[in-house]
Scaffold this active site. Structure first.
Site, short mmCIF file in Angstrom:
data_model
loop_
_atom_site.label_atom_id
_atom_site.label_comp_id
_atom_site.label_asym_id
_atom_site.label_seq_id
_atom_site.Cartn_x
_atom_site.Cartn_y
_atom_site.Cartn_z
N GLU A 122 0.88 -1.18 0.00
CA GLU A 122 0.00 0.00 0.00
C GLU A 122 0.91 1.22 0.00
OE1 GLU A 122 -3.20 -0.21 -0.27
OE2 GLU A 122 -3.50 -2.34 0.12
N CYS A 171 -2.26 9.48 2.32
CA CYS A 171 -1.73 8.95 1.05
C CYS A 171 -2.70 9.15 -0.10
CB CYS A 171 -1.44 7.46 1.22
SG CYS A 171 -2.88 6.53 1.76
N1 NAD Z 1 -1.38 3.32 0.32
C1 NAD Z 1 -1.53 3.51 1.60
O1 NAD Z 1 -2.45 2.99 2.23
C2 NAD Z 1 -0.60 4.41 2.37
C3 NAD Z 1 -0.96 4.79 3.66
C4 NAD Z 1 -0.11 5.61 4.38
C5 NAD Z 1 1.08 6.04 3.83
N2 NAD Z 1 1.38 5.69 2.56
C6 NAD Z 1 2.61 6.21 1.95
O2 NAD Z 1 3.66 6.10 2.87
C7 NAD Z 1 4.58 7.16 2.71
C8 NAD Z 1 4.87 7.82 4.05
O3 NAD Z 1 5.13 6.90 4.96
P1 NAD Z 1 6.63 6.39 5.27
O4 NAD Z 1 6.99 5.28 4.38
O5 NAD Z 1 7.57 7.55 5.28
O6 NAD Z 1 6.28 5.87 6.66
P2 NAD Z 1 7.19 5.37 7.80
O7 NAD Z 1 8.42 6.22 7.93
O8 NAD Z 1 6.31 5.27 8.96
O9 NAD Z 1 7.67 3.94 7.27
C9 NAD Z 1 6.76 2.90 7.06
C10 NAD Z 1 7.27 1.62 7.71
O10 NAD Z 1 8.38 1.12 6.98
C11 NAD Z 1 9.41 0.74 7.89
N3 NAD Z 1 10.72 0.80 7.26
C12 NAD Z 1 11.49 1.88 7.06
N4 NAD Z 1 12.62 1.52 6.42
C13 NAD Z 1 12.54 0.19 6.22
C14 NAD Z 1 13.40 -0.78 5.59
N5 NAD Z 1 14.56 -0.43 5.05
N6 NAD Z 1 12.98 -2.06 5.54
C15 NAD Z 1 11.78 -2.41 6.07
N7 NAD Z 1 10.94 -1.56 6.67
C16 NAD Z 1 11.32 -0.26 6.74
C17 NAD Z 1 9.24 1.73 9.02
O11 NAD Z 1 9.86 1.26 10.19
C18 NAD Z 1 7.73 1.82 9.13
O12 NAD Z 1 7.20 0.81 9.94
C19 NAD Z 1 3.94 8.09 1.72
O13 NAD Z 1 4.51 7.86 0.45
C20 NAD Z 1 2.50 7.67 1.73
O14 NAD Z 1 1.81 7.99 0.56
C21 NAD Z 1 0.61 4.87 1.82
C1 LIG Z 2 -27.24 8.19 7.66
C2 LIG Z 2 -27.87 9.26 8.48
C3 LIG Z 2 -27.51 10.59 8.35
C4 LIG Z 2 -26.45 10.95 7.43
C5 LIG Z 2 -25.12 10.89 7.75
C6 LIG Z 2 -24.06 11.27 6.84
C7 LIG Z 2 -24.37 11.76 5.49
C8 LIG Z 2 -22.78 11.18 7.27
C9 LIG Z 2 -21.58 11.54 6.54
C10 LIG Z 2 -20.38 11.26 7.09
C11 LIG Z 2 -19.09 11.58 6.50
C12 LIG Z 2 -18.97 12.54 5.39
C13 LIG Z 2 -18.00 10.95 7.05
C14 LIG Z 2 -16.65 11.11 6.63
C15 LIG Z 2 -15.74 10.24 7.13
C16 LIG Z 2 -14.36 10.29 6.78
C17 LIG Z 2 -13.47 9.35 7.20
C18 LIG Z 2 -13.88 8.26 8.08
C19 LIG Z 2 -12.09 9.45 6.77
C20 LIG Z 2 -11.21 8.43 6.87
C21 LIG Z 2 -9.90 8.56 6.33
C22 LIG Z 2 -9.00 7.54 6.28
C23 LIG Z 2 -9.26 6.23 6.86
C24 LIG Z 2 -7.73 7.79 5.66
C25 LIG Z 2 -6.89 6.84 5.26
C26 LIG Z 2 -5.61 7.18 4.73
C27 LIG Z 2 -4.80 6.33 4.06
C28 LIG Z 2 -5.14 4.94 3.76
C29 LIG Z 2 -3.49 6.77 3.60
O1 LIG Z 2 -2.81 7.60 4.20
C30 LIG Z 2 -28.18 11.67 9.14
C31 LIG Z 2 -27.21 12.20 10.18
C32 LIG Z 2 -28.56 12.80 8.18
C33 LIG Z 2 -29.44 11.19 9.82
C34 LIG Z 2 -29.26 9.87 10.46
C35 LIG Z 2 -28.92 8.82 9.44
#
Ligand code: NAD
Ligand SMILES: CC1=C(/C=C/C(C)=C/C=C/C(C)=C/C=C/C=C(C)/C=C/C=C(C)/C=C/C=C(\C)C=O)C(C)(C)CCC1
Length: 521
Positions: free
Chosen positions: A222, A256
């Site tokens: 990821e 990310c």
């Molecule tokens: N696709 C996704 O869900 C997602 C989510 C969050 C972050 N990201 C990406 O992650 C990046 C930022 O996070 P980061 O990588 O700097 O996080 P970070 O520095 O927390 O590193 C991530 C993990 O990799 C480990 N790590 C570091 N060097 C390593 C090595 N040589 N070998 C093995 N493991 C090692 C770290 O210890 C840590 O647990 C961004 O590019 C972001 O977009 C992607």
């Molecule tokens: C259903 C009912 C109602 C309506 C409710 C509504 C429309 C709620 C809307 C909620 C929203 C917009 C929630 C947004 C949530 C955002 C979240 C959880 C973000 C999460 C982000 C993450 C996990 C990021 C991840 C990042 C990654 C993977 C990389 O770095 C009512 C209230 C109108 C009436 C009752 C019923």
């Protein structure tokens, strides 16, 4: 609440012991029982609930996440995920009947069994330090694996609290935490795993994929991306500005899947900037400096990286720009850039920087998005339906939110993952269970069917004719055109598929019955 103790790294030479214990527990079949998995998931749920205050504090200390954001995208997201997994586990884990079995082979009763992969390693990042470890962990537990998790050392307080949760609530012979940085990660990668699940940057992702390839270990990666947002002249500009600003202020832009840059039609450029300013004032009437609603950059190294990106940019700051290293503050900053090679477009910012690149039309936007990165993690088109459909068809990405910031990545039940450079494999919802499961095809040939199966045995003399009779016949010619037969046309009432043909027969039958009723025939 008691103070969170300091993070202690694991002794690298103890790591092989942990890995072999986790493997031998898997081989003892302890985690195969659904009841066992359900109990562990329920305990994980309560571990998070009982330690919610400590998690809030840890998120505040590590990444200055306010209580609301910690509950929205960390705690609630994880507890909802766990409950969803618990509620669906029996259904997901059931043997599935295999689809598309030819009639002559039905006697084999093919099934797809959901086998756990084995002993798996999960390595997490710092930006959503709870969510991006606990959600894959829940999937791995649900699927019946034993697990080692390695939290990010860059979110040390969360790492300590998660260790407390996992050690205090889960079976230690099955689920372990290894704390550390590169030496510990390297030692972990020296062990044999049945799957490695990694979230973080692409550079480390490449190291992991290479190491895993040596032992043919499957990986889910990821990774990050240079995600484009596209705003056309037909978009609702106020909405686009509000929603894209949200994508850059949540977690101080360390997301990310938030947009890395926005390609915006020249005609609506000024209005977009105006609406972004208005939204900013609405979200933060007293600014972002002194509110719990806006976070900080995780550490000074990342703060320096972001500062350099901004310093190197040839762009013009239109909003924000305030920075303070002493508390790792970066104000949400909108910059007008003019070139694809600008530091703010060429790199992933992973912070509250919003470069805007004016474009002449949608064609240009699509061309640029494909040039910057062919396979980003996400994409955000704003415009009319024809335009957003074109973006979806002509720009690839791991996922996409039409008319919004990263909502497609905000639902714990939707499969989430990258494509190409932004990663491989997906998880969340049922995809998390599948991610840690081997779909094992099983056939069972009954003894009585021997006479049917005997065609396969030598001597083959005289059997080729029968084999030829069993061969499927094509309904297409050498030019790839469909062949239509009159008999087939009549039998299917002209429909393209068996199902549609059946439906047509059903409609005819119901109409006939209706007519009969009406005319009293
Ligand atoms: N696709 C996704 O869900 C997602 C989510 C969050 C972050 N990201 C990406 O992650 C990046 C930022 O996070 P980061 O990588 O700097 O996080 P970070 O520095 O927390 O590193 C991530 C993990 O990799 C480990 N790590 C570091 N060097 C390593 C090595 N040589 N070998 C093995 N493991 C090692 C770290 O210890 C840590 O647990 C961004 O590019 C972001 O977009 C992607
Ligand atoms: C259903 C009912 C109602 C309506 C409710 C509504 C429309 C709620 C809307 C909620 C929203 C917009 C929630 C947004 C949530 C955002 C979240 C959880 C973000 C999460 C982000 C993450 C996990 C990021 C991840 C990042 C990654 C993977 C990389 O770095 C009512 C209230 C109108 C009436 C009752 C019923």
């Amino acid at each position: 609440m008691a103070a969170i103790p300091a993070l202690e790294f694991a002794e690298p030479n103890l790591i092989s012991e942990i890995a072999s214990e986790i493997r031998s527990t898997f081989l003892s079949h302890k985690t195969r029982s659904l009841q066992f998995r359900l109990v562990q998931l329920r305990k994980l749920y309560w571990g998070l609930k009982d330690n919610a205050n400590a998690i809030e504090t840890a998120c505040k200390l590590d990444i200055s996440k306010g209580v609301f954001e910690t509950n929205l995208s960390e705690l609630n997201f994880c507890t909802n995920t766990i409950i969803y997994d618990i509620n669906n586990l029996e259904k997901w884990a059931k043997d599935e009947n295999s689809p598309d079995v030819p009639i002559d082979m039905m006697v084999l009763r093919p099934k797809i069994r959901k086998d756990p992969l084995g002993a798996v390693l999960i390595i997490g990042p710092y930006n959503f330090p709870v969510n991006l470890l606990i959600c894959p962990l829940a999937g791995a537990i649900a699927a019946g694996n034993t697990v080692v998790i390695k939290p990010s050392e860059n979110a040390p307080n969360v790492a300590v609290v998660l260790q407390k949760v996992i050690e205090g609530y889960l079976d230690q012979s099955c689920y372990r935490v290894v704390q550390g940085a590169i030496p510990q990660s390297t030692a972990l990668l020296e062990q044999k795993w049945d799957k490695i699940f990694y979230t973080g940057g692409a550079t480390v992702g490449t190291i992991i994929a290479k190491k895993a390839a040596e032992t043919l270990t499957p990986v889910t990666l990821e990774l990050g991306g240079r995600n484009p947002a596209v705003v056309t002249r037909n978009a609702d500009i106020r909405l686009a500005a509000r929603r894209l600003l949200w994508g850059k202020v949540h977690n101080a832009g360390q997301v990310c899947i938030s947009q890395n840059y926005t390609l915006i039609d020249k005609e609506v450029f000024d209005r977009f900037v105006l609406e972004t300013r208005k939204a900013m004032k609405e979200y933060y009437p007293n600014g972002t400096r002194n509110t719990e609603d806006f976070g900080r950059i995780v550490n000074n190294r990342q703060w320096q990286r972001l500062k350099k990106m901004l310093d190197d940019s040839q762009g013009r700051i239109l909003m924000g720009g305030d920075m303070d290293e002493s508390d790792r503050y970066i104000e949400p900053t909108v910059i007008q850039v003019s070139s694809l090679t600008d530091s703010l477009i060429a790199n992933e910012s992973f912070g509250p920087l919003m470069p805007l690149l004016p474009v002449s039309n949608l064609d240009e936007a699509i061309r640029i998005a494909n040039e910057v990165q062919a396979t980003p993690l996400a994409m955000f088109p704003f415009g009319n339906k024809t335009e957003t459909d074109r973006c979806l068809a002509e720009i690839r990405s791991g996922g996409a939110s039409v008319n919004d910031g990263f909502m497609h990545g905000s639902l714990p039940t939707l499969a989430f993952g990258g494509v190409g450079e932004s990663g491989q494999g997906a998880y969340r919802g049922k995809a998390s269970f599948d991610c840690f499961t081997h779909a094992r095809t099983i056939t069972s040939t009954p003894g009585w069917a021997e006479f049917l199966m005997a065609v396969r045995y030598p001597p083959y003399k005289g059997k080729l004719k029968m084999l030829r009779r069993m061969e499927l016949k094509p309904d297409f010619d050498r030019e790839g055109r469909m062949k239509y037969s009159l008999v087939r046309y009549i039998l299917s009432l002209g429909a393209a598929s068996k199902r549609a043909g059946l439906l047509r027969y059903l409609v005819v039958l119901i109409s006939a019955l209706g007519l009969k009723q009406y005319f009293g025939m």
